[in-house]
Design a protein around this motif. Structure first.
Motif, PDB file in Angstrom:
ATOM      1  N   HIS A 235      -9.362-140.953  53.121  1.00  0.00           N
ATOM      2  CA  HIS A 235      -9.745-140.513  54.468  1.00  0.00           C
ATOM      3  C   HIS A 235      -9.283-139.089  54.727  1.00  0.00           C
ATOM      4  CE1 HIS A 235      -9.283-139.989  58.850  1.00  0.00           C
ATOM      5  NE2 HIS A 235     -10.381-140.713  58.918  1.00  0.00           N
ATOM      6  N   LEU A 236      -8.041-138.792  54.401  1.00  0.00           N
ATOM      7  CA  LEU A 236      -7.497-137.459  54.658  1.00  0.00           C
ATOM      8  C   LEU A 236      -8.195-136.398  53.818  1.00  0.00           C
ATOM      9  CD1 LEU A 236      -3.726-138.451  54.833  1.00  0.00           C
ATOM     10  CD2 LEU A 236      -5.126-137.642  56.752  1.00  0.00           C
ATOM     11  N   ASP A 237      -8.486-136.720  52.581  1.00  0.00           N
ATOM     12  CA  ASP A 237      -9.166-135.774  51.712  1.00  0.00           C
ATOM     13  C   ASP A 237     -10.561-135.446  52.260  1.00  0.00           C
ATOM     14  OD1 ASP A 237      -9.209-134.493  48.826  1.00  0.00           O
ATOM     15  OD2 ASP A 237     -11.144-135.486  49.086  1.00  0.00           O
ATOM     16  N   LEU A 240     -10.155-133.411  55.699  1.00  0.00           N
ATOM     17  CA  LEU A 240      -9.692-132.041  55.506  1.00  0.00           C
ATOM     18  C   LEU A 240     -10.758-131.192  54.813  1.00  0.00           C
ATOM     19  CD1 LEU A 240      -5.985-132.723  54.521  1.00  0.00           C
ATOM     20  CD2 LEU A 240      -6.795-131.661  56.636  1.00  0.00           C
ATOM     21  N   ALA A 241     -11.541-131.807  53.935  1.00  0.00           N
ATOM     22  CA  ALA A 241     -12.631-131.075  53.289  1.00  0.00           C
ATOM     23  C   ALA A 241     -13.645-130.607  54.335  1.00  0.00           C
ATOM     24  CB  ALA A 241     -13.321-131.950  52.242  1.00  0.00           C
ATOM     25  N   GLN A 242     -13.987-131.488  55.272  1.00  0.00           N
ATOM     26  CA  GLN A 242     -14.941-131.128  56.319  1.00  0.00           C
ATOM     27  C   GLN A 242     -14.362-130.078  57.270  1.00  0.00           C
ATOM     28  OE1 GLN A 242     -17.461-134.602  57.881  1.00  0.00           O
ATOM     29  NE2 GLN A 242     -15.660-135.623  57.037  1.00  0.00           N
ATOM     30  N   ARG A 302       1.724-136.931  50.838  1.00  0.00           N
ATOM     31  CA  ARG A 302       0.299-137.201  50.651  1.00  0.00           C
ATOM     32  C   ARG A 302      -0.558-136.030  51.126  1.00  0.00           C
ATOM     33  NH1 ARG A 302      -1.134-142.934  52.899  1.00  0.00           N
ATOM     34  NH2 ARG A 302       0.311-143.404  51.200  1.00  0.00           N
ATOM     35  N   VAL A 303      -0.155-135.418  52.217  1.00  0.00           N
ATOM     36  CA  VAL A 303      -0.977-134.387  52.842  1.00  0.00           C
ATOM     37  C   VAL A 303      -0.777-133.013  52.210  1.00  0.00           C
ATOM     38  CG1 VAL A 303      -1.303-133.100  54.990  1.00  0.00           C
ATOM     39  CG2 VAL A 303      -1.157-135.586  55.054  1.00  0.00           C
ATOM     40  N   THR A 304       0.435-132.707  51.799  1.00  0.00           N
ATOM     41  CA  THR A 304       0.751-131.361  51.320  1.00  0.00           C
ATOM     42  C   THR A 304      -0.203-130.857  50.235  1.00  0.00           C
ATOM     43  OG1 THR A 304       3.078-131.588  51.926  1.00  0.00           O
ATOM     44  CG2 THR A 304       2.535-129.918  50.283  1.00  0.00           C
ATOM     45  N   PRO A 305      -0.459-131.621  49.180  1.00  0.00           N
ATOM     46  CA  PRO A 305      -1.386-131.106  48.159  1.00  0.00           C
ATOM     47  C   PRO A 305      -2.817-130.985  48.665  1.00  0.00           C
ATOM     48  CG  PRO A 305      -0.723-133.354  47.654  1.00  0.00           C
ATOM     49  CD  PRO A 305       0.155-132.893  48.766  1.00  0.00           C
ATOM     50  N   LEU A 306      -3.201-131.793  49.625  1.00  0.00           N
ATOM     51  CA  LEU A 306      -4.558-131.716  50.170  1.00  0.00           C
ATOM     52  C   LEU A 306      -4.731-130.448  51.009  1.00  0.00           C
ATOM     53  CD1 LEU A 306      -5.107-135.435  51.266  1.00  0.00           C
ATOM     54  CD2 LEU A 306      -5.893-134.304  49.172  1.00  0.00           C
ATOM     55  N   VAL A 307      -3.724-130.121  51.785  1.00  0.00           N
ATOM     56  CA  VAL A 307      -3.771-128.895  52.579  1.00  0.00           C
ATOM     57  C   VAL A 307      -3.862-127.684  51.663  1.00  0.00           C
ATOM     58  CG1 VAL A 307      -2.438-127.426  54.148  1.00  0.00           C
ATOM     59  CG2 VAL A 307      -2.573-129.889  54.557  1.00  0.00           C
ATOM     60  N   ALA A 308      -3.079-127.689  50.583  1.00  0.00           N
ATOM     61  CA  ALA A 308      -3.141-126.586  49.619  1.00  0.00           C
ATOM     62  C   ALA A 308      -4.501-126.546  48.921  1.00  0.00           C
ATOM     63  CB  ALA A 308      -2.021-126.746  48.596  1.00  0.00           C
ATOM     64  N   LEU A 312      -5.888-124.409  53.708  1.00  0.00           N
ATOM     65  CA  LEU A 312      -5.687-124.403  55.155  1.00  0.00           C
ATOM     66  C   LEU A 312      -4.289-123.877  55.459  1.00  0.00           C
ATOM     67  CD1 LEU A 312      -7.401-127.811  55.819  1.00  0.00           C
ATOM     68  CD2 LEU A 312      -8.213-125.587  56.626  1.00  0.00           C
ATOM     69  N   ALA A 313      -4.236-122.692  56.021  1.00  0.00           N
ATOM     70  CA  ALA A 313      -2.965-121.990  56.208  1.00  0.00           C
ATOM     71  C   ALA A 313      -2.136-122.623  57.315  1.00  0.00           C
ATOM     72  CB  ALA A 313      -3.236-120.521  56.543  1.00  0.00           C
TER      73      ALA A 313
END
Length: 335
Positions: A235-237, A240-242, A302-308, A312-313
């Protein structure tokens, strides 16, 4: 347009609590079926934030109390109890409108003693909820702040912000302006159930793009993350992609907190819609309103690598999660 029940002496269900905040009249109209607007005259517009809140701003302005977005988890629900209204259906359908808020704010921010500190809009109830389409409080609020040289931030789920983009962009040429969109649920079916009065995820993604096209940065609050509903990597991936594709410049992510009577309202919804999760939520929130540090650490990891991954700054100037009740080794996930 025909307005029903506008007389001050009409038996409109106004409760004594409303009298304490300058009640004028209650208004109902077919265009807002099921919603009653209680118009009041406020004595002040600027609200000073308690230092203990640890927020990065000291002043807020809220033109409305109550919110037709009807988000099951809204932390502001208990504020309706001060008005002798309940935190549930009343919060969703009995909306208080400070009709003179822009004029009062103008006087306050043009006083010689005003130090032009940042003012946050949208920290309690949404300034661009449906009522704003009728009352149009925000243009006057924005002009008062910009004309006085006062920086401000806006946080909203409401696509009505599009109407004011030219005004916001103009203000950004004179004062520091931060704009953020709240978008935490990407699944359309879950969105309709947990945030029934809000614009769709796709509409808010389009709003992000419109904000960027207006020449403004756009932060996104991916909050609250709902345990076992919106906290999966999948879901988060996807979300965040969108958000990245829409042009967002940064995100803040943190988990659900359940303070005061909001807890009971949310748990009642959970029991109806996802009864299999009730036991897990009771365990997660057994010690209070905030998620345990172990869960927050897991969400962070879980979120940190997805943000990178999506570039997303970080942006912590005006938007952040409330601090946990008890300090722990892990803070809410902030990006």
């Amino acid at each position: 347009m025909r307005w029903d029940g506008q007389g001050v002496r009409v038996d409109d269900g106004a409760l004594p609590g409303l009298q304490r905040i300058g009640f004028v009249r209650s208004v109902r109209t077919p265009q807002f079926d099921g919603i009653t607007f209680h118009e009041v005259l406020c004595k002040s517009a600027l609200n000073k934030v308690a230092a203990a809140s640890m927020l990065p701003f000291r002043y807020t302005v809220n033109g409305y109390r109550g919110c037709s977005h009807a988000c099951r988890y809204c932390f502001a629900r208990p504020t309706h109890e001060y008005l002798d209204l309940d935190c549930g259906n009343d919060f969703d359908t009995q909306v208080v409108v400070k009709t003179n808020v822009a004029d009062v704010l103008w006087r306050e921010v043009h006083r010689p003693s005003w130090m032009r500190e940042t003012v946050a809009l949208g920290t309690n109830t949404d300034p661009y909820q449906r009522a704003e389409g009728r009352y149009a409080l925000m243009p006057g609020i924005l002009r008062a702040l910009a004309d006085s040289g006062t920086p401000f931030s806006i946080l909203t789920k409401g696509t009505l912000l599009r109407r004011d983009l030219p005004l916001i962009a103009e203000a950004a040429g004179h004062v520091d302006v931060s704009v953020a969109v709240s978008l935490a649920v990407g699944d359309p079916e879950l969105h309709r159930d947990v945030e029934p009065g809000t614009p769709s995820p796709q509409a808010r993604l389009a709003l992000i793009t419109a904000i960027r096209d207006a020449g403004l940065d756009c932060h996104v609050m991916v909050a609250p993350v709902l345990p076992h509903l919106t906290d999966s990597v999948e879901h988060l991936d996807a979300l965040l992609a969108q958000i990245a594709a829409a042009g967002a410049t940064g995100v803040t992510v943190f988990g659900l907190h359940l303070r005061g009577s909001t807890r009971g309202w949310f748990m009642a919804w959970l029991a109806r819609s996802h009864p299999e999760l009730v036991g897990q939520y009771r365990e997660l929130y057994r010690r209070g309103a905030y998620l345990p540090s172990e869960y927050r650490q897991t969400l962070h990891d879980r979120v940190t690598p997805l943000v990178a991954k999506f570039g997303l700054a970080p942006d912590r100037r005006s938007f952040r999660a409330p601090p946990p009740v008890a300090a722990g080794p892990v803070q809410p996930t902030l990006f």
